[in-house]
Design a protein around this motif. Sequence first.
Motif, mmCIF file in Angstrom:
data_model
loop_
_atom_site.group_PDB
_atom_site.id
_atom_site.type_symbol
_atom_site.label_atom_id
_atom_site.label_comp_id
_atom_site.label_asym_id
_atom_site.label_seq_id
_atom_site.Cartn_x
_atom_site.Cartn_y
_atom_site.Cartn_z
ATOM 1 N N LYS A 4 16.679 3.185 -2.667
ATOM 2 C CA LYS A 4 15.489 3.619 -1.951
ATOM 3 C C LYS A 4 14.272 2.910 -2.527
ATOM 4 C CE LYS A 4 17.093 8.279 -0.934
ATOM 5 N NZ LYS A 4 16.815 9.710 -1.077
ATOM 6 N N PRO A 5 13.688 1.978 -1.760
ATOM 7 C CA PRO A 5 12.465 1.356 -2.263
ATOM 8 C C PRO A 5 11.318 2.358 -2.246
ATOM 9 C CG PRO A 5 12.888 0.643 -0.019
ATOM 10 C CD PRO A 5 14.072 1.482 -0.444
ATOM 11 N N HIS A 6 10.365 2.162 -3.124
ATOM 12 C CA HIS A 6 9.165 2.989 -3.165
ATOM 13 C C HIS A 6 8.163 2.374 -2.191
ATOM 14 C CE1 HIS A 6 9.962 5.327 -6.995
ATOM 15 N NE2 HIS A 6 11.002 4.532 -6.869
ATOM 16 N N VAL A 7 7.836 3.100 -1.129
ATOM 17 C CA VAL A 7 6.909 2.593 -0.122
ATOM 18 C C VAL A 7 5.489 2.950 -0.541
ATOM 19 C CG1 VAL A 7 6.223 2.656 2.307
ATOM 20 C CG2 VAL A 7 8.653 2.824 1.686
ATOM 21 N N THR A 8 4.651 1.907 -0.630
ATOM 22 C CA THR A 8 3.267 2.101 -1.041
ATOM 23 C C THR A 8 2.323 1.483 -0.017
ATOM 24 O OG1 THR A 8 3.208 0.068 -2.362
ATOM 25 C CG2 THR A 8 3.882 2.091 -3.495
ATOM 26 N N VAL A 9 1.087 1.945 -0.070
ATOM 27 C CA VAL A 9 0.011 1.396 0.747
ATOM 28 C C VAL A 9 -1.085 0.923 -0.203
ATOM 29 C CG1 VAL A 9 0.492 2.755 2.809
ATOM 30 C CG2 VAL A 9 -0.975 3.714 1.035
ATOM 31 N N ALA A 10 -1.780 -0.152 0.175
ATOM 32 C CA ALA A 10 -2.820 -0.704 -0.692
ATOM 33 C C ALA A 10 -3.980 -1.205 0.167
ATOM 34 C CB ALA A 10 -2.271 -1.849 -1.531
ATOM 35 N N ALA A 11 -5.181 -1.080 -0.374
ATOM 36 C CA ALA A 11 -6.393 -1.533 0.310
ATOM 37 C C ALA A 11 -6.973 -2.743 -0.415
ATOM 38 C CB ALA A 11 -7.428 -0.408 0.348
ATOM 39 N N VAL A 12 -7.124 -3.839 0.295
ATOM 40 C CA VAL A 12 -7.792 -5.019 -0.238
ATOM 41 C C VAL A 12 -9.204 -4.998 0.335
ATOM 42 C CG1 VAL A 12 -7.802 -7.536 -0.356
ATOM 43 C CG2 VAL A 12 -5.630 -6.278 -0.458
ATOM 44 N N ILE A 13 -10.156 -4.688 -0.528
ATOM 45 C CA ILE A 13 -11.536 -4.453 -0.100
ATOM 46 C C ILE A 13 -12.439 -5.474 -0.776
ATOM 47 C CG2 ILE A 13 -13.427 -2.786 -0.064
ATOM 48 C CD1 ILE A 13 -11.242 -0.573 -0.353
ATOM 49 N N GLY A 37 -1.144 3.498 -3.530
ATOM 50 C CA GLY A 37 -0.297 4.609 -3.944
ATOM 51 C C GLY A 37 0.830 4.822 -2.968
ATOM 52 N N HIS A 38 1.595 5.842 -3.237
ATOM 53 C CA HIS A 38 2.767 6.124 -2.418
ATOM 54 C C HIS A 38 2.379 6.679 -1.053
ATOM 55 C CE1 HIS A 38 4.706 5.784 -6.354
ATOM 56 N NE2 HIS A 38 5.728 5.362 -5.646
ATOM 57 N N TRP A 39 3.119 6.237 -0.070
ATOM 58 C CA TRP A 39 2.987 6.737 1.296
ATOM 59 C C TRP A 39 3.580 8.137 1.332
ATOM 60 C CZ3 TRP A 39 6.779 5.361 5.682
ATOM 61 C CH2 TRP A 39 6.291 5.801 6.914
ATOM 62 N N ILE A 50 -6.155 5.053 3.761
ATOM 63 C CA ILE A 50 -7.489 5.680 3.769
ATOM 64 C C ILE A 50 -7.556 6.729 2.664
ATOM 65 C CG2 ILE A 50 -8.998 7.230 5.082
ATOM 66 C CD1 ILE A 50 -7.968 5.718 7.629
ATOM 67 N N ARG A 51 -6.520 7.567 2.569
ATOM 68 C CA ARG A 51 -6.466 8.629 1.561
ATOM 69 C C ARG A 51 -6.463 8.051 0.153
ATOM 70 N NH1 ARG A 51 -2.406 9.843 -1.182
ATOM 71 N NH2 ARG A 51 -0.857 9.056 0.291
ATOM 72 N N GLU A 52 -5.592 7.076 -0.084
ATOM 73 C CA GLU A 52 -5.486 6.496 -1.428
ATOM 74 C C GLU A 52 -6.799 5.847 -1.859
ATOM 75 O OE1 GLU A 52 -3.351 6.761 -3.787
ATOM 76 O OE2 GLU A 52 -1.609 7.569 -2.756
ATOM 77 N N ALA A 53 -7.439 5.104 -0.972
ATOM 78 C CA ALA A 53 -8.711 4.462 -1.327
ATOM 79 C C ALA A 53 -9.756 5.510 -1.699
ATOM 80 C CB ALA A 53 -9.199 3.584 -0.180
ATOM 81 N N LEU A 82 7.871 -1.559 -1.848
ATOM 82 C CA LEU A 82 7.582 -2.128 -0.541
ATOM 83 C C LEU A 82 6.143 -1.758 -0.228
ATOM 84 C CD1 LEU A 82 8.687 -3.658 1.916
ATOM 85 C CD2 LEU A 82 9.320 -1.428 2.877
ATOM 86 N N ARG A 83 5.254 -2.754 -0.293
ATOM 87 C CA ARG A 83 3.805 -2.522 -0.170
ATOM 88 C C ARG A 83 3.306 -2.961 1.196
ATOM 89 N NH1 ARG A 83 -1.277 -4.814 -3.784
ATOM 90 N NH2 ARG A 83 -0.784 -3.053 -5.102
#
Length: 147
Positions: A4-13, A37-39, A50-53, A82-83
């Motif tokens: 199970k890959p760890h699914v993450t979200v990231a903001a490039v600002i 962070g994690h989805w 949006i939440r993580e940022a 998996l980002r």
Amino acid sequence: MIWKPHVTVAAVIEQDGKFLLVEEETDDGPLFNQPAGHWEPGETLTDGVIREAQEETAYTFTPQSLLGIYSWHHPRKDITYLRFAFTGSVGAHDTQQSLDTGIIRAVWLTLDEMRATRSRHRSPLVLQCVEDYLAGRRFPLDLISHY
């Protein structure tokens, strides 16, 4: 064994030639990362970024495009990440908001400052995402569908 890959979200600002990063406590000491962070269950990928940022920087973030989907295998932890990286605009900063647990500070760095601190990046994806952003990579958000 189930993989199970760890699914993450990231903001490039980016703003005025600087990129918004967070310095965070990790098992390897303080490291730099994009707000990421994690989805979480029940949210869309854009809701997650949006939440993580907001949680990690106290800035509002409006995703405008998908920068890319990245896979990275952590060599010491045997974890694959998996980002989903997004770009967009930064909004208001809530100076009264406490930052998420483990976040030391939010900091704006130039590309040269990021390159100079690459040994303190959480993963190689930190610099790769910025380089892809500067190269003009952008994909429409409607590339992502949730059912």
